[in-house]
Motif scaffolding. Structure first.
Motif, PDB file in Angstrom:
ATOM      1  N   MET A  78       1.034  -1.417   0.037  1.00 40.94           N
ATOM      2  CA  MET A  78       0.047  -0.083  -0.039  1.00 40.94           C
ATOM      3  C   MET A  78       0.812   1.138   0.100  1.00 40.94           C
ATOM      4  O   MET A  78       1.932   1.099   0.406  1.00 40.94           O
ATOM      5  CB  MET A  78      -0.998   0.181   1.555  1.00 40.94           C
ATOM      6  CG  MET A  78      -1.710  -1.103   1.621  1.00 40.94           C
ATOM      7  SD  MET A  78      -2.615  -1.961   0.441  1.00 40.94           S
ATOM      8  CE  MET A  78      -2.768  -3.395   1.066  1.00 40.94           C
ATOM      9  N   ILE A  79       0.452   2.140  -0.488  1.00 42.08           N
ATOM     10  CA  ILE A  79       1.021   3.705  -0.643  1.00 42.08           C
ATOM     11  C   ILE A  79       0.198   4.743  -0.071  1.00 42.08           C
ATOM     12  O   ILE A  79      -0.880   4.855  -0.347  1.00 42.08           O
ATOM     13  CB  ILE A  79       1.204   3.998  -2.143  1.00 42.08           C
ATOM     14  CG1 ILE A  79       2.443   2.923  -2.729  1.00 42.08           C
ATOM     15  CG2 ILE A  79       2.011   5.326  -2.027  1.00 42.08           C
ATOM     16  CD1 ILE A  79       2.724   3.203  -4.161  1.00 42.08           C
ATOM     17  N   ASN A  80       0.833   5.238   0.996  1.00 43.33           N
ATOM     18  CA  ASN A  80       0.033   6.551   1.550  1.00 43.33           C
ATOM     19  C   ASN A  80       0.965   7.570   1.563  1.00 43.33           C
ATOM     20  O   ASN A  80       1.680   7.756   2.607  1.00 43.33           O
ATOM     21  CB  ASN A  80      -0.422   6.228   2.937  1.00 43.33           C
ATOM     22  CG  ASN A  80      -1.338   7.309   3.629  1.00 43.33           C
ATOM     23  OD1 ASN A  80      -1.147   8.231   2.930  1.00 43.33           O
ATOM     24  ND2 ASN A  80      -1.697   6.978   4.749  1.00 43.33           N
ATOM     25  N   ASN A  81       1.214   8.479   0.735  1.00 44.69           N
ATOM     26  CA  ASN A  81       2.471   9.242   0.596  1.00 44.69           C
ATOM     27  C   ASN A  81       1.878  10.742   0.078  1.00 44.69           C
ATOM     28  O   ASN A  81       0.979  10.651  -0.848  1.00 44.69           O
ATOM     29  CB  ASN A  81       3.434   8.990  -0.364  1.00 44.69           C
ATOM     30  CG  ASN A  81       4.662   9.775  -0.197  1.00 44.69           C
ATOM     31  OD1 ASN A  81       4.958  10.422   0.687  1.00 44.69           O
ATOM     32  ND2 ASN A  81       5.660   9.528  -1.272  1.00 44.69           N
ATOM     33  N   VAL A  82       2.099  11.976   1.033  1.00 39.75           N
ATOM     34  CA  VAL A  82       1.459  12.980   0.408  1.00 39.75           C
ATOM     35  C   VAL A  82       2.744  14.220   0.565  1.00 39.75           C
ATOM     36  O   VAL A  82       3.494  14.080   1.350  1.00 39.75           O
ATOM     37  CB  VAL A  82       0.510  13.566   1.790  1.00 39.75           C
ATOM     38  CG1 VAL A  82       0.071  14.803   1.474  1.00 39.75           C
ATOM     39  CG2 VAL A  82      -0.442  12.592   1.742  1.00 39.75           C
ATOM     40  N   VAL A  83       2.442  15.113  -0.537  1.00 41.04           N
ATOM     41  CA  VAL A  83       3.446  16.243  -0.790  1.00 41.04           C
ATOM     42  C   VAL A  83       2.630  17.508  -0.960  1.00 41.04           C
ATOM     43  O   VAL A  83       1.750  17.280  -1.925  1.00 41.04           O
ATOM     44  CB  VAL A  83       4.524  15.902  -1.896  1.00 41.04           C
ATOM     45  CG1 VAL A  83       5.349  17.049  -2.194  1.00 41.04           C
ATOM     46  CG2 VAL A  83       5.260  14.510  -1.705  1.00 41.04           C
ATOM     47  N   LEU A  84       2.771  18.112  -0.071  1.00 40.77           N
ATOM     48  CA  LEU A  84       1.978  19.520  -0.159  1.00 40.77           C
ATOM     49  C   LEU A  84       3.092  20.738  -0.230  1.00 40.77           C
ATOM     50  O   LEU A  84       4.038  20.737   0.466  1.00 40.77           O
ATOM     51  CB  LEU A  84       1.087  19.535   1.027  1.00 40.77           C
ATOM     52  CG  LEU A  84       0.054  18.566   1.166  1.00 40.77           C
ATOM     53  CD1 LEU A  84      -0.370  18.854   2.555  1.00 40.77           C
ATOM     54  CD2 LEU A  84      -1.033  18.549   0.233  1.00 40.77           C
ATOM     55  N   VAL A  85       2.555  21.769  -0.923  1.00 41.53           N
ATOM     56  CA  VAL A  85       3.328  23.119  -1.083  1.00 41.53           C
ATOM     57  C   VAL A  85       2.286  24.060  -0.561  1.00 41.53           C
ATOM     58  O   VAL A  85       1.224  24.215  -1.435  1.00 41.53           O
ATOM     59  CB  VAL A  85       3.959  23.201  -2.172  1.00 41.53           C
ATOM     60  CG1 VAL A  85       4.523  24.869  -2.094  1.00 41.53           C
ATOM     61  CG2 VAL A  85       5.123  22.504  -2.365  1.00 41.53           C
ATOM     62  N   GLY A  93       7.009  23.397   2.087  1.00 38.59           N
ATOM     63  CA  GLY A  93       6.763  22.145   1.523  1.00 38.59           C
ATOM     64  C   GLY A  93       6.848  21.213   2.874  1.00 38.59           C
ATOM     65  O   GLY A  93       7.497  21.010   3.480  1.00 38.59           O
ATOM     66  N   VAL A  94       5.619  20.087   2.597  1.00 39.63           N
ATOM     67  CA  VAL A  94       5.614  18.999   3.672  1.00 39.63           C
ATOM     68  C   VAL A  94       5.563  17.926   2.889  1.00 39.63           C
ATOM     69  O   VAL A  94       4.973  17.614   2.039  1.00 39.63           O
ATOM     70  CB  VAL A  94       4.131  19.516   4.381  1.00 39.63           C
ATOM     71  CG1 VAL A  94       3.717  18.340   5.324  1.00 39.63           C
ATOM     72  CG2 VAL A  94       4.408  20.480   5.205  1.00 39.63           C
ATOM     73  N   THR A  95       6.242  16.544   3.535  1.00 36.85           N
ATOM     74  CA  THR A  95       5.744  15.181   3.093  1.00 36.85           C
ATOM     75  C   THR A  95       5.450  14.399   4.150  1.00 36.85           C
ATOM     76  O   THR A  95       5.718  14.728   5.531  1.00 36.85           O
ATOM     77  CB  THR A  95       7.229  14.620   2.628  1.00 36.85           C
ATOM     78  OG1 THR A  95       8.251  14.924   3.502  1.00 36.85           O
ATOM     79  CG2 THR A  95       7.765  15.474   1.319  1.00 36.85           C
ATOM     80  N   GLY A  96       4.392  13.620   3.991  1.00 37.57           N
ATOM     81  CA  GLY A  96       3.954  12.707   4.916  1.00 37.57           C
ATOM     82  C   GLY A  96       3.062  11.594   4.329  1.00 37.57           C
ATOM     83  O   GLY A  96       3.105  11.398   3.342  1.00 37.57           O
ATOM     84  N   ARG A  97       1.880  11.691   5.309  1.00 40.65           N
ATOM     85  CA  ARG A  97       0.893  10.488   4.939  1.00 40.65           C
ATOM     86  C   ARG A  97      -0.343  11.098   5.480  1.00 40.65           C
ATOM     87  O   ARG A  97      -0.500  11.882   6.386  1.00 40.65           O
ATOM     88  CB  ARG A  97       1.184   9.435   5.542  1.00 40.65           C
ATOM     89  CG  ARG A  97       1.228   9.231   7.197  1.00 40.65           C
ATOM     90  CD  ARG A  97       1.747   7.822   7.640  1.00 40.65           C
ATOM     91  NE  ARG A  97       2.112   8.244   8.988  1.00 40.65           N
ATOM     92  CZ  ARG A  97       1.038   8.257  10.272  1.00 40.65           C
ATOM     93  NH1 ARG A  97      -0.102   7.808   9.982  1.00 40.65           N
ATOM     94  NH2 ARG A  97       1.541   8.123  11.369  1.00 40.65           N
ATOM     95  N   ILE A  98      -1.523  10.486   4.784  1.00 38.46           N
ATOM     96  CA  ILE A  98      -2.818  10.999   5.519  1.00 38.46           C
ATOM     97  C   ILE A  98      -3.215   9.898   6.486  1.00 38.46           C
ATOM     98  O   ILE A  98      -2.953   8.756   6.390  1.00 38.46           O
ATOM     99  CB  ILE A  98      -3.900  10.892   4.098  1.00 38.46           C
ATOM    100  CG1 ILE A  98      -3.633  12.139   3.127  1.00 38.46           C
ATOM    101  CG2 ILE A  98      -5.337  11.116   4.727  1.00 38.46           C
ATOM    102  CD1 ILE A  98      -4.347  12.159   1.999  1.00 38.46           C
TER     103      ILE A  98
END
Length: 140
Positions: free
Chosen positions: A1-8, A72-77
């Motif tokens: 499973m993939i749960n990866n988030v990148v936000l700016v 910028g933020v990297t993380g997961r939901i």
């Protein structure tokens, strides 16, 4: 499973830094992220995303990134639920950040924050994309 988030996006307020009983730092903040399209009126809209960050990264964020900062933020939901005082189940969806990065100089960050504070009904979310959002429209 993939749960990866990148936000700016831009921080809508200073991060709220707290400590757990076991002395773990945790910071919460909301990130305003512009959408890639304009609405029917030709205006750009934004999503306001709740973010949680832990440990040293939480302390660093609280010390260095302030309201209006472009990050910028990297993380997961993550989703969770709880029962409120009325006994109703409340569902929460948030981003659990692994890391963040400041994306502009401190001088530009201060300029963006000052412009956001000066504009009563048009907070500053980018160099050329002002939005017509009042404090009453924010979800917090």
């Amino acid at each position: 499973m993939i749960n990866n988030v990148v936000l700016v996006g831009r921080m809508t307020r200073d991060a709220e830094l707290k400590y757990t009983p076991s002395n773990q730092a945790v910071a919460t903040f909301t990130l305003a992220v512009n959408r890639n399209f304009k609405n029917q009126n030709g205006e750009r809209e934004a999503d306001f995303i709740n973010v949680v960050i832990w440990r040293q990264q939480a302390e660093n964020l609280a010390n260095w990134a302030k309201k209006g900062a472009l990050i910028g933020v990297t993380g997961r939901i993550q989703t969770r639920h709880y029962e409120n005082q009325q006994g109703k189940r409340v569902y929460v969806t948030e981003v659990i950040a692994d890391s963040f990065q400041l994306l502009e100089s401190r001088a530009k960050e201060n300029q963006a924050a000052n412009q956001a504070s000066m504009a009563q009904h048009a907070p500053y979310f980018g160099p050329t994309t002002p939005m017509d959002v009042s404090d009453d429209d924010l979800p917090f």
